[in-house]
Motif scaffolding. Structure first.
Motif, mmCIF file in Angstrom:
data_model
loop_
_atom_site.group_PDB
_atom_site.id
_atom_site.type_symbol
_atom_site.label_atom_id
_atom_site.label_comp_id
_atom_site.label_asym_id
_atom_site.label_seq_id
_atom_site.Cartn_x
_atom_site.Cartn_y
_atom_site.Cartn_z
ATOM 1 N N PRO A 152 46.949 44.142 44.313
ATOM 2 C CA PRO A 152 46.519 43.921 42.971
ATOM 3 C C PRO A 152 45.947 42.523 42.662
ATOM 4 O O PRO A 152 45.130 42.184 41.603
ATOM 5 C CB PRO A 152 48.067 43.470 42.169
ATOM 6 C CG PRO A 152 48.792 43.039 43.481
ATOM 7 C CD PRO A 152 48.228 43.708 44.622
ATOM 8 N N ARG A 176 41.432 43.579 43.627
ATOM 9 C CA ARG A 176 41.550 45.026 43.058
ATOM 10 C C ARG A 176 40.249 45.902 43.005
ATOM 11 O O ARG A 176 39.172 45.295 42.854
ATOM 12 C CB ARG A 176 41.833 44.954 41.389
ATOM 13 C CG ARG A 176 42.040 46.077 40.866
ATOM 14 C CD ARG A 176 42.395 46.261 39.345
ATOM 15 N NE ARG A 176 42.169 47.327 38.789
ATOM 16 C CZ ARG A 176 41.257 47.571 38.097
ATOM 17 N NH1 ARG A 176 40.167 46.454 38.003
ATOM 18 N NH2 ARG A 176 40.879 48.767 37.423
ATOM 19 N N GLN A 197 41.387 39.407 40.694
ATOM 20 C CA GLN A 197 42.118 39.600 39.500
ATOM 21 C C GLN A 197 43.028 38.452 39.100
ATOM 22 O O GLN A 197 42.907 38.269 38.007
ATOM 23 C CB GLN A 197 42.991 40.785 39.473
ATOM 24 C CG GLN A 197 42.167 42.338 39.651
ATOM 25 C CD GLN A 197 41.677 42.771 38.340
ATOM 26 O OE1 GLN A 197 42.361 43.057 37.472
ATOM 27 N NE2 GLN A 197 40.307 42.771 38.248
ATOM 28 N N ASP A 231 49.387 40.794 49.233
ATOM 29 C CA ASP A 231 50.086 41.725 48.353
ATOM 30 C C ASP A 231 51.269 40.931 47.759
ATOM 31 O O ASP A 231 52.255 40.800 48.434
ATOM 32 C CB ASP A 231 50.457 43.043 49.104
ATOM 33 C CG ASP A 231 50.940 44.054 47.785
ATOM 34 O OD1 ASP A 231 50.953 43.796 46.558
ATOM 35 O OD2 ASP A 231 51.158 45.162 48.218
ATOM 36 N N TYR A 261 42.989 53.821 44.059
ATOM 37 C CA TYR A 261 42.734 52.500 44.193
ATOM 38 C C TYR A 261 43.525 51.628 45.432
ATOM 39 O O TYR A 261 44.356 52.187 46.223
ATOM 40 C CB TYR A 261 43.331 51.540 43.122
ATOM 41 C CG TYR A 261 42.221 51.368 41.963
ATOM 42 C CD1 TYR A 261 41.648 50.317 41.836
ATOM 43 C CD2 TYR A 261 41.956 52.669 41.198
ATOM 44 C CE1 TYR A 261 40.665 50.484 40.931
ATOM 45 C CE2 TYR A 261 41.112 52.527 40.278
ATOM 46 C CZ TYR A 261 40.359 51.471 39.880
ATOM 47 O OH TYR A 261 39.511 51.206 38.983
ATOM 48 N N ARG A 311 47.382 50.160 38.536
ATOM 49 C CA ARG A 311 46.130 49.534 39.243
ATOM 50 C C ARG A 311 44.899 50.142 38.717
ATOM 51 O O ARG A 311 43.860 49.410 38.515
ATOM 52 C CB ARG A 311 46.261 49.790 40.948
ATOM 53 C CG ARG A 311 45.229 49.005 41.591
ATOM 54 C CD ARG A 311 45.671 47.586 41.657
ATOM 55 N NE ARG A 311 46.619 47.364 42.647
ATOM 56 C CZ ARG A 311 48.155 47.511 42.316
ATOM 57 N NH1 ARG A 311 48.601 47.177 40.921
ATOM 58 N NH2 ARG A 311 49.150 47.298 43.232
ATOM 59 N N ASN A 325 34.590 44.922 46.595
ATOM 60 C CA ASN A 325 35.308 45.441 45.262
ATOM 61 C C ASN A 325 34.279 45.292 44.108
ATOM 62 O O ASN A 325 34.052 45.904 43.285
ATOM 63 C CB ASN A 325 36.418 44.470 45.262
ATOM 64 C CG ASN A 325 37.453 44.807 45.739
ATOM 65 O OD1 ASN A 325 37.681 46.073 46.491
ATOM 66 N ND2 ASN A 325 38.741 44.088 45.662
ATOM 67 N N TYR A 382 51.897 49.460 41.570
ATOM 68 C CA TYR A 382 50.667 50.174 41.958
ATOM 69 C C TYR A 382 50.279 51.260 40.801
ATOM 70 O O TYR A 382 49.084 51.505 40.733
ATOM 71 C CB TYR A 382 50.767 50.931 43.289
ATOM 72 C CG TYR A 382 49.564 51.510 43.908
ATOM 73 C CD1 TYR A 382 48.399 50.909 44.347
ATOM 74 C CD2 TYR A 382 49.610 53.011 43.576
ATOM 75 C CE1 TYR A 382 47.565 51.771 44.991
ATOM 76 C CE2 TYR A 382 48.316 53.674 44.041
ATOM 77 C CZ TYR A 382 47.212 53.080 44.542
ATOM 78 O OH TYR A 382 46.295 53.611 44.912
ATOM 79 N N THR A 407 51.677 44.059 39.009
ATOM 80 C CA THR A 407 51.478 44.364 40.453
ATOM 81 C C THR A 407 52.022 45.725 40.978
ATOM 82 O O THR A 407 51.907 46.337 41.888
ATOM 83 C CB THR A 407 52.432 43.346 41.163
ATOM 84 O OG1 THR A 407 53.783 43.311 40.760
ATOM 85 C CG2 THR A 407 51.620 42.020 41.070
#
Length: 411
Positions: A394, A397, A294, A175, A390, A19, A253, A16, A14
């Protein structure tokens, strides 16, 4: 992998910084199979175990079944949507929501949108025609799904910009980054969810007296008079919010990850441009290779269960890392290779079990139309920045921006 690093996997996944490429971390997770984390949660990253858990009635999607009360978000003015409930409540709400969306009751709704979605795509590409540089997210992938889902629900075009602000706040609330206080984000997400729900509930009220050919009108009318065979006003609000967020954010996404993947694989891009009939199979491979969702971070065992030799206690947070399962070499041959003609591709891109993605047919159709048209529009595309910046999440994503330079515009 050293055993003393397995309990930090969720923190590292998770973070960043990872990512752009979380897949090496997913490979570490698969080596362990089931990894207990420092906070008492459990990660599962292997395909067969994830699949079994998605179909296991002992696994709850209702966060109220967590043993630690601090794991449960503060009460919202809106109750959980069906995605956060278990059967039989889940089955009732999902069935009522599905009735005006797809088969068997409304088999032609998604197919009937083909022409409208093609028109939206062409309008977006026409707006990009004289640009030497486009942002695939802002100029294309973001406006297409929100326009389509608002059209389905019956949201007026002039009100659509407000949904982008609400959606951003709601998604930020997902998040799960460890070590950060989520209260502010969760509070903002709850406020946005309530505001969106009140708006959609108001539209549904209007449709009761002035119905149209949209899903809010169908929700408001209901198929029967009994309390079990129609949605209450509060249920319409809650589940319409879910449909709008799920039908928009994941498809953004999927399209953007798809464009990025194809630009990184020039031979496959050229192949799909020459043979658009391959696009449906390519979309399935994109759902495996770079899935828009994800992980599923909100599962909870209702009893002690054993997974791959590890006992996961009742009430413990259980996180199913779908994207890791999609790259499991025990299930997929050469899993780190993007192969748009891959067969036997039972990916986890839309989850599985009773909570498999409600809007999968719509997402597939939107992505096939969008990618086919974009490949014909772009003649000499080049990524401006790789990896691109990004989005924070997570869970959902994908790139926040995807700048592409075009040598020749065409169509």
């Amino acid at each position: 992998m050293a055993a003393d690093t397995a309990d930090t996997l969720f923190h590292r996944i998770t973070d960043y910084a990872g990512r752009p490429d979380p897949y090496p971390l997913y490979a570490e997770l698969r080596e362990v199979g089931v990894a207990r984390q420092e906070d008492g949660s459990y990660l599962v990253g292997t395909y067969h175990e994830i699949t079994a858990l998605l179909h296991d009635p002992r696994i709850s999607s209702d966060r109220r079944n967590r043993s630690a009360p601090e794991e449960v978000a503060a009460a919202s003015a809106l109750p959980p949507s069906f995605i956060g409930l278990d059967d039989p409540a889940h089955h009732r709400l999902r069935s009522l929501a599905m009735r005006p969306f797809g088969p068997p009751h409304t088999p032609g709704r998604i197919d009937a949108m083909h022409g409208e979605m093609t028109r939206i795509v062409q309008d977006l590409l026409n707006d990009c025609r004289d640009k030497d540089r486009i942002d695939v997210v802002d100029d294309f992938a973001y406006p297409l799904p929100v326009t389509a889902i608002c059209h389905l629900l019956g949201v007026p075009t002039e009100d659509q910009p407000q949904f982008s602000q609400w959606a951003d706040a709601i998604v930020a609330g997902f998040d799960p980054t460890p070590g950060e206080d989520p209260k502010e984000r969760e509070h903002a997400a709850q406020e946005a969810r309530q505001a969106m729900g009140l708006y959609l509930g108001g539209l549904a009220d209007q449709r009761r007296t002035r119905p149209s050919d949209d899903m809010l009108s169908a929700f408001a009318a209901g198929p029967g008079e009994g309390t079990d065979d129609r949605l209450t006003p509060l249920e319409i609000m809650t589940n319409s919010v879910l449909l709008l967020i799920a039908g928009h954010e994941t498809t953004v996404n999927l399209i953007t990850n798809g464009v990025l993947t194809l630009l990184r694989h020039a031979e496959q891009l050229a192949r799909l441009r020459e043979d658009p009939a391959l696009m449906p199979t390519a979309v399935e491979e994109l759902l495996r290779y770079e899935p828009p969702v994800q992980m599923l971070p909100q599962r909870t065992p209702l009893v002690d269960i054993e997974v791959a030799g590890v006992t996961i206690p009742k009430g413990a947070p259980l996180i199913l890392v779908l994207a890791s399962g999609n790259r499991d070499p025990q299930r997929f041959r050469d899993p780190d290779r993007f192969d748009p003609t891959r067969e036997d591709n039972q990916h986890l891109g839309f989850g599985g079990g009773i909570h498999s993605c409600f809007g999968a047919p719509l997402a597939r159709l939107e992505t096939e139309i969008a990618l086919t048209a974009l490949l014909q529009h772009l003649h000499q595309p080049r990524l401006v920045e790789d990896p691109p910046p990004y989005r924070r999440s997570p869970v959902l994503r994908g790139p926040r921006h995807l700048l592409v330079e075009e040598g020749q515009a065409g169509g």
